[in-house]
Design an enzyme around this catalytic site. Structure first.
Site, mmCIF file in Angstrom:
data_model
loop_
_atom_site.group_PDB
_atom_site.id
_atom_site.type_symbol
_atom_site.label_atom_id
_atom_site.label_comp_id
_atom_site.label_asym_id
_atom_site.label_seq_id
_atom_site.Cartn_x
_atom_site.Cartn_y
_atom_site.Cartn_z
ATOM 1 N N ASP A 68 -23.094 20.551 104.332
ATOM 2 C CA ASP A 68 -21.667 20.588 104.070
ATOM 3 C C ASP A 68 -20.971 20.633 105.442
ATOM 4 O O ASP A 68 -21.601 20.822 106.480
ATOM 5 C CB ASP A 68 -21.286 21.779 103.180
ATOM 6 C CG ASP A 68 -19.956 21.520 102.459
ATOM 7 O OD1 ASP A 68 -19.226 20.599 102.886
ATOM 8 O OD2 ASP A 68 -19.644 22.222 101.494
HETATM 9 C C1 BGC Z 1 -16.646 20.648 100.963
HETATM 10 C C2 BGC Z 1 -17.494 19.586 100.335
HETATM 11 C C3 BGC Z 1 -16.993 18.232 100.719
HETATM 12 C C4 BGC Z 1 -16.939 18.111 102.227
HETATM 13 C C5 BGC Z 1 -16.482 16.760 102.729
HETATM 14 C C6 BGC Z 1 -16.449 20.418 102.445
HETATM 15 O O1 BGC Z 1 -15.559 21.317 102.994
HETATM 16 O O2 BGC Z 1 -17.225 21.908 100.729
HETATM 17 O O3 BGC Z 1 -17.521 19.737 98.952
HETATM 18 O O4 BGC Z 1 -17.804 17.239 100.160
HETATM 19 O O5 BGC Z 1 -16.063 19.103 102.724
HETATM 20 O O6 BGC Z 1 -15.182 16.511 102.431
#
Ligand code: BGC
Length: 746
Positions: free
Chosen positions: A273
């Site tokens: 993430d």
């Molecule tokens: C979120 C994810 C997301 C990623 C990219 C993160 O902060 O937790 O769910 O896919 O950002 O946007």
């Protein structure tokens, strides 16, 4: 016939292994020519060059792509630079959060889960892929399959609720929809199962908070949704921010390698993430070099935005802290995904203006969005058949969410242009037709709570509410309401109150909106409450006071039309909640499949499990939802009551549509194992069927139950069943059920 099947299987396996060999040979030859930096570049997802630790400012992202230092990035220019100007010409892949439609935004995932309809969810994911794939995107950070029992957590909007059985079926549907049957087609995209794992169990529902749970709960109630998505063929996974057994998921070798790859057989790639490797420093696991080594060794292939791999793994390799083999393994997995997409054959196939013109927000997709907006609604209350409304008379549509376009979309929406979004007021006008007179007033702000107003306020100037304006809004609403035959109050949460980093400790409707509702009720006219929100709310007071309540969630681009279809009876609501609605936030976490306690509730005894100020039962249980018609359930009939070994049990009920109109019912099967080697849940969902019945029609609904349905994780984490008695429940929701029991021995 059997011979033909055998021949087919044989040919398929020859073909598949030939394909695997071709892919291996292609990637071997590519990797033989790659430098260490270029390999690390494939592990680097960049959303731009900011002030992050390694890639220094000054040079733009495109310059890094040309040097082969970025493997995943968005936009046509990035792709062109990677293909035409980098030494190896390896195309970047492009990921985005397409979680409930692309330009055609559908209802939020939590809302769609209330349809209990995997075919429709699969079709929604297919449309999402069709739209996103012509606009440069070939990878979606979806599905989010995190089970959550805590409506304070804003990200419940992104998932399918609290139940692992339903959640698993829905997880598979998303993957099938996005990836189709051939990833190399121009309109299929990679799915990314997230957030692996247990992110939905953050303590106190506060986003990014810690997680702590027993292995047995993990395996029984949280991990199966991820496994289902991987078994359905999901090509990628995303690590979660939280710890698991005190080790961050992103550096957790047990999770990422032993469980995911060795036990479950996952062969795709894992991305972190957003900056999750770097965040391991905050978890207290060491400096950037140390945590990057941990992540690679755990089995993380791609670093999202954090630049820890590109910045430190070269040095760690020299120092012998990681091996070239470990880097190569990660690089190969990323290249394999690109190969499977067909990017090496035609890197530009996902940029297709002609296709984009035909499909983005096309009529067919919008019609489908309208259908799903209607089907995702859950009728929570309907006294005296207040709903459906007649398309006549004077209707006042009042509330801060009645005519706001952007809030209809909910979290993570790619629809930028607000023009196509249909508000609830607009939908009501469209559907009610000329005979009805529609009035409108905003009535109140979303909130007047100083903390909530200022929580993400970067302006440096405090946001305050103009009391005069607030009073004027209320007065206008009362005046408008007084002219009407019926009042529709549209209240709830604007879109930014749910989704990521949007936890709430108070999940009621804000005071100023409640004040408005009270004033509307004071008019003495019938009041229908339409809720537009991203999480279950605590609606005890509303439930006691209004005539009807329709949960519409954040319903997408066609919100207004779909919701109005339900309000006026063009669609008879059939949704059922997939998360328990508590009476108040003090009951949270609350979920239907809880364990028994040694002191079951007993109001005549003080020392039993209960609250002093509220019943233990929720306001609305999991699986609850009304219809404009009614359904009667017969008692359960069983094919047998005493079973042995691998026999099958058939449990049936007759369901009668006892009302005056046709409708759909979601018939739910739950099982309970009252005596086992570990304490089991009071009941667990094991099946459901959605049926359509015309008035007076009776349908027999049967469920086939096998020993597979009786299995659970015991203290040794073995997945098996134990002989004995089992209770069978079939009903309209998790608490209103018919019950029966059987003996089943091994
Ligand atoms: C979120 C994810 C997301 C990623 C990219 C993160 O902060 O937790 O769910 O896919 O950002 O946007």
């Amino acid at each position: 016939m059997r011979n033909y099947t055998l021949i087919f299987c044989l040919l398929l396996s020859i073909y598949t292994s030939a394909q695997q060999n071709n892919m291996k040979a292609f990637i071997d030859s590519l990797m033989n020519k790659m430098t260490l930096e270029e390999k690390l570049g494939q592990l680097n997802l960049s959303s731009g060059v900011g002030n992050l630790p390694v890639i220094t400012e000054g040079e733009g992202k495109i310059e890094f792509i040309k040097k082969g230092l970025i493997g995943a990035s968005g936009g046509y220019n990035s792709l062109k630079a990677s293909v035409e100007e980098s030494r190896m010409g390896i195309p970047v892949i492009t990921g985005r959060d397409i979680i409930h439609g692309y330009k055609t935004t559908f209802p939020i995932p939590l809302a769609m889960s209330c349809m209990w309809d995997t075919e429709r969810i699969e079709k929604m994911a297919r449309i999402s892929a069709i739209e996103a794939s012509c606009d440069g995107i070939n990878w979606t950070y979806s599905p989010m399959v995190d089970i959550s029992r805590d409506p304070r957590w804003g990200r419940v909007a992104e998932g399918a609720g609290e139940d692992v059985y339903l959640g698993s079926k829905i997880a598979e549907a998303y993957v099938r929809g996005y990836q189709g049957d051939d990833l190399s087609k121009e309109n299929t995209i990679l799915a990314c199962v997230k957030h692996f794992a247990l992110y939905g169990a953050s303590e106190a529902g506060r986003d990014y908070n810690t997680v702590d749970m027993s292995k047995i709960s993990m395996f029984q109630d949280y991990l199966p949704t991820y496994k289902a998505a991987f078994d359905a063929g999901a090509a990628t996974a995303m690590s979660s921010f939280n710890v698991i057994d005190m080790v961050p998921a992103t550096g957790n070798k047990w999770l990422m390698t032993e469980l995911l790859r060795q036990q479950w057989g996952f062969d795709g790639f894992v991305v972190t993430d957003y900056t999750a490797i770097n965040e391991m420093m905050h978890h207290g696991l060491g400096d950037l070099e140390t945590v990057a080594v941990k992540a690679l060794k755990a089995g993380i292939d791609m670093d999202m935005v954090g630049q820890s791999y590109i910045g430190t793994l070269g040095k760690s390799l020299k120092e012998g802290k990681v091996s070239l083999e470990e880097i190569d393994t990660a690089c190969r997995r990323v290249l394999e995904a690109k190969y499977k997409l067909g990017l090496f054959d035609n890197p530009y196939k996902y940029h297709d203006k002609k296709r984009a013109k035909e499909v983005l927000l096309c009529k067919e997709h919008q019609d489908y969005a309208r259908e799903l907006a209607a089907r995702s609604c859950v009728l929570l209350k309907n006294s005296n058949n207040t709903l459906p409304l007649k398309k006549e008379g004077t209707i006042a549509v009042i509330g801060p969410l009645a005519n706001t376009k952007i809030d209809m979309l909910g979290t993570w929406a790619a629809t930028r242009d607000t023009e196509p979004i249909i508000t609830i007021l607009e939908g009501i006008k469209n559907v009610a037709g000329k005979k009805a007179k529609i009035l409108h007033a905003q009535g109140s702000f979303f909130t007047e709570h100083p903390y909530l107003l200022n929580v993400n306020n970067k302006t440096g100037k405090e946001i305050t509410i103009n009391k005069e304006e607030s009073k004027a809004k209320l007065e206008e609403a009362i005046e408008t309401a007084n002219q009407a035959d019926v009042i529709i109050a549209v209240l709830g949460e604007p879109r930014k109150w749910s989704g990521e980093a949007a936890s709430r400790s108070d999940i009621t409707i804000p005071a100023c909106q409640k004040r408005l509702l009270q004033e509307l009720m004071n008019t003495g006219k019938p009041v229908v409450l339409i809720l537009s929100n991203g999480r279950p709310l605590a609606l005890t007071w509303e439930n006691e006071n209004v005539d009807a309540m329709l949960e519409t969630w954040h319903a997408g681009v066609q919100a207004g039309n779909g919701i109005a279809d339900v309000l006026f009876g063009d669609y008879n609501p059939s949704g059922k909640i997939t998360m328990t609605f508590p009476r108040n936030v003090g009951q949270v976490p609350i979920y239907y499949n809880h364990k028994k306690t040694g002191r079951p509730i007993d109001h005549t005894h003080k020392f039993t499990t209960k609250y002093l100020d509220v019943p233990n039962e929720p306001l609305f249980p999991f699986g609850y939802g009304l219809s404009y018609t009614s359904f009667n359930y017969s008692n359960i009939s069983l094919s047998k009551t005493n079973l042995k070994g691998n026999e099958e049990l058939i449990a049936s009920v007759n369901i009668t549509n006892s009302g005056k109109i046709a409708g759909e019912e979601i018939v739910q099967l739950y099982l309970n194992d009252p005596k086992a080697s570990v304490s089991r849940a009071v009941k667990e969902l094991k099946g459901y069927k959605k049926i359509y019945l015309t008035p007076g029609e009776i349908q027999k609904v049967s469920f086939v139950i096998t020993p597979e349905d009786l299995k659970f994780f015991n203290s040794n984490l073995d997945y098996d069943w134990e002989s004995g008695e089992f209770n069978i429940f079939i009903g309209t929701n998790s608490s209103e059920v018919k019950s029966s029991s059987i003996i089943w021995n091994k």
